[in-house]
Scaffold this active site. Structure first.
Site, PDB file in Angstrom:
ATOM      1  N   ARG A  14       5.283  -0.387  -3.960  1.00 35.87           N
ATOM      2  CA  ARG A  14       4.097   0.608  -3.830  1.00 35.87           C
ATOM      3  C   ARG A  14       2.980   0.094  -2.852  1.00 35.87           C
ATOM      4  NH1 ARG A  14      -1.209   1.989  -3.587  1.00 35.87           N
ATOM      5  NH2 ARG A  14      -1.619   0.641  -5.654  1.00 35.87           N
ATOM      6  N   ASP A  15       2.056  -0.590  -3.311  1.00 35.65           N
ATOM      7  CA  ASP A  15       1.031  -1.072  -2.498  1.00 35.65           C
ATOM      8  C   ASP A  15       1.392  -1.882  -1.302  1.00 35.65           C
ATOM      9  OD1 ASP A  15      -1.597  -1.299  -2.115  1.00 35.65           O
ATOM     10  OD2 ASP A  15      -2.277  -2.476  -3.626  1.00 35.65           O
ATOM     11  N   HIS A 207      -6.602  -6.823  -9.578  1.00 34.80           N
ATOM     12  CA  HIS A 207      -5.706  -6.502  -8.324  1.00 34.80           C
ATOM     13  C   HIS A 207      -6.381  -6.722  -7.281  1.00 34.80           C
ATOM     14  CE1 HIS A 207      -3.075  -3.350  -6.384  1.00 34.80           C
ATOM     15  NE2 HIS A 207      -4.000  -3.422  -5.341  1.00 34.80           N
ATOM     16  N   HIS A 209      -6.918  -8.130  -3.117  1.00 36.43           N
ATOM     17  CA  HIS A 209      -6.277  -8.183  -1.656  1.00 36.43           C
ATOM     18  C   HIS A 209      -7.021  -9.314  -1.117  1.00 36.43           C
ATOM     19  CE1 HIS A 209      -4.094  -4.348  -1.171  1.00 36.43           C
ATOM     20  NE2 HIS A 209      -4.647  -3.696  -2.389  1.00 36.43           N
ATOM     21  N   CYS A 240      -4.516  -0.359   2.787  1.00 38.41           N
ATOM     22  CA  CYS A 240      -4.782   0.785   2.008  1.00 38.41           C
ATOM     23  C   CYS A 240      -4.696   1.817   3.291  1.00 38.41           C
ATOM     24  CB  CYS A 240      -5.851   0.762   1.158  1.00 38.41           C
ATOM     25  SG  CYS A 240      -6.482   2.452   0.598  1.00 38.41           S
ATOM     26  N   ASN A 249      -2.185  -7.664  -0.233  1.00 37.45           N
ATOM     27  CA  ASN A 249      -2.373  -7.915  -1.613  1.00 37.45           C
ATOM     28  C   ASN A 249      -2.314  -9.410  -1.660  1.00 37.45           C
ATOM     29  OD1 ASN A 249      -0.934  -5.209  -2.180  1.00 37.45           O
ATOM     30  ND2 ASN A 249      -2.200  -5.526  -3.876  1.00 37.45           N
TER      31      ASN A 249
HETATM   32 ZN    ZN Z   1      -4.187  -2.419  -3.683  1.00 37.81          ZN
END
Ligand code: ZN
Length: 302
Positions: A14-15, A207, A209, A240, A249
């Site tokens: 996903r990310d 989480h 980055h 993002c 990430n």
């Molecule tokens: Zn993220």
């Protein structure tokens, strides 16, 4: 420090992929998920149920879910921004956990999901309630917890208050996300400790980055401060679409190398992650930011 183990969440499907311009085939997304499982991942963020016009890479959310491997021992997470997304995720019958996002500042909340920060907290609470009513679990991530691309500094008290309000809705955990990679280890240690105390006994997930190369240091600070769940993205892919300049990430294989070598169990298999990262680099067609996959093995294989 006496941290025997943490839980790891792979967010690459996903990310990691959401910011890629070229459409990644659904089959390749499934292969990525299968590789994460082969590497030991017990929780994987598999897709997001958002407007395909805003995030075209996630337009195949339902198709990804239909093709997920049958693994009762793996928790498949679907990211959702609103009730409509929650309904879509639940309707697939394949998502185990809904991930909701509340944004710490108004301007980023409006850019990311078209509502105020307070509005995003209430939406996240609704999503968690919908997950629970459907027999799933819910979790919430506080985005821009360490800084905002539009408003700059984010007050710690604001994040703590958001975490308290989100915790009342009954999530399995609350995550602090450094969406734009501006955090530093001292800030991370302080905020993780404050949020952990505020939502005890709920776990804190982190989480990060790696926009400014503080990602791994932040993981370490967070774990030392009591965060018990860590997100990573294979190869360090990610970004993002709604945060200018956001980078990938923290790379899963780099996080796992650091923690395992430091004696902190992750349940992950580094060799499988490295193989996965090399495979993913070929699929994406460029070198990925993760460093461990590009370095000589250490210790060397016998
Ligand atoms: Zn993220």
């Amino acid at each position: 420090m006496a941290v025997p183990s943490i839980a790891f969440v792979e967010v690459g499907p996903r990310d990691g992929l959401q910011n890629e311009r070229e459409t990644i085939a659904t089959g390749d997304k499934i292969k990525l998920i299968e590789r994460a499982i082969a590497a030991g991942a017990k929780r994987i963020e598999v897709t997001s149920f958002v407007n395909p016009k805003r995030v075209p890479q996630m337009a195949d959310a339902e198709a990804v879910c239909a093709a997920l491997p049958d693994r009762a021992d793996v928790t498949f997470v679907g990211l959702v921004m609103n009730a409509r997304g929650a309904e879509r995720a639940i309707a697939t019958g394949r998502i185990d956990q809904l991930g909701a996002v509340a944004v710490a500042t108004d301007r980023f909340a409006i850019a990311n999901q078209g509502q105020t920060s307070d509005g995003s907290v209430e939406a996240a609470r609704t999503i968690i309630a919908m997950a629970r009513a459907a027999g799933l679990t819910g979790q919430a991530t506080i985005a821009a917890a360490f800084g905002c691309p539009f408003e700059g500094e984010v007050g710690e008290a604001r994040v703590v208050a958001m975490a308290r309000r989100l915790a009342e809705a009954g999530p399995v955990e609350i995550a602090l996300a450094d969406t734009i990679g501006v955090g530093n280890p001292a800030h991370v240690a302080r905020l993780v400790a404050r949020v952990r105390e505020a939502i005890d006994p709920l776990p804190v997930r982190v989480h990060f980055h790696n926009t400014r190369n503080t990602g791994l240091a932040n993981v370490w600070a967070a774990v030392e401060a009591g965060a018990s769940v860590v997100d990573g993205s294979l190869g360090g892919l990610g970004g993002c679409p709604f945060a200018p300049g956001a980078a990938g990430n923290v790379p899963s294989e780099d996080v796992i190398y650091m923690l395992e070598r430091a004696g902190i169990g992750t349940g992950m298999d580094l060799e499988q992650l490295i193989a996965g990262s090399i495979w993913l680099s070929a699929v994406i067609g460029r070198k990925l930011p993760g460093m461990v996959a590009q370095a000589p093995r250490f210790p060397q294989a016998a």
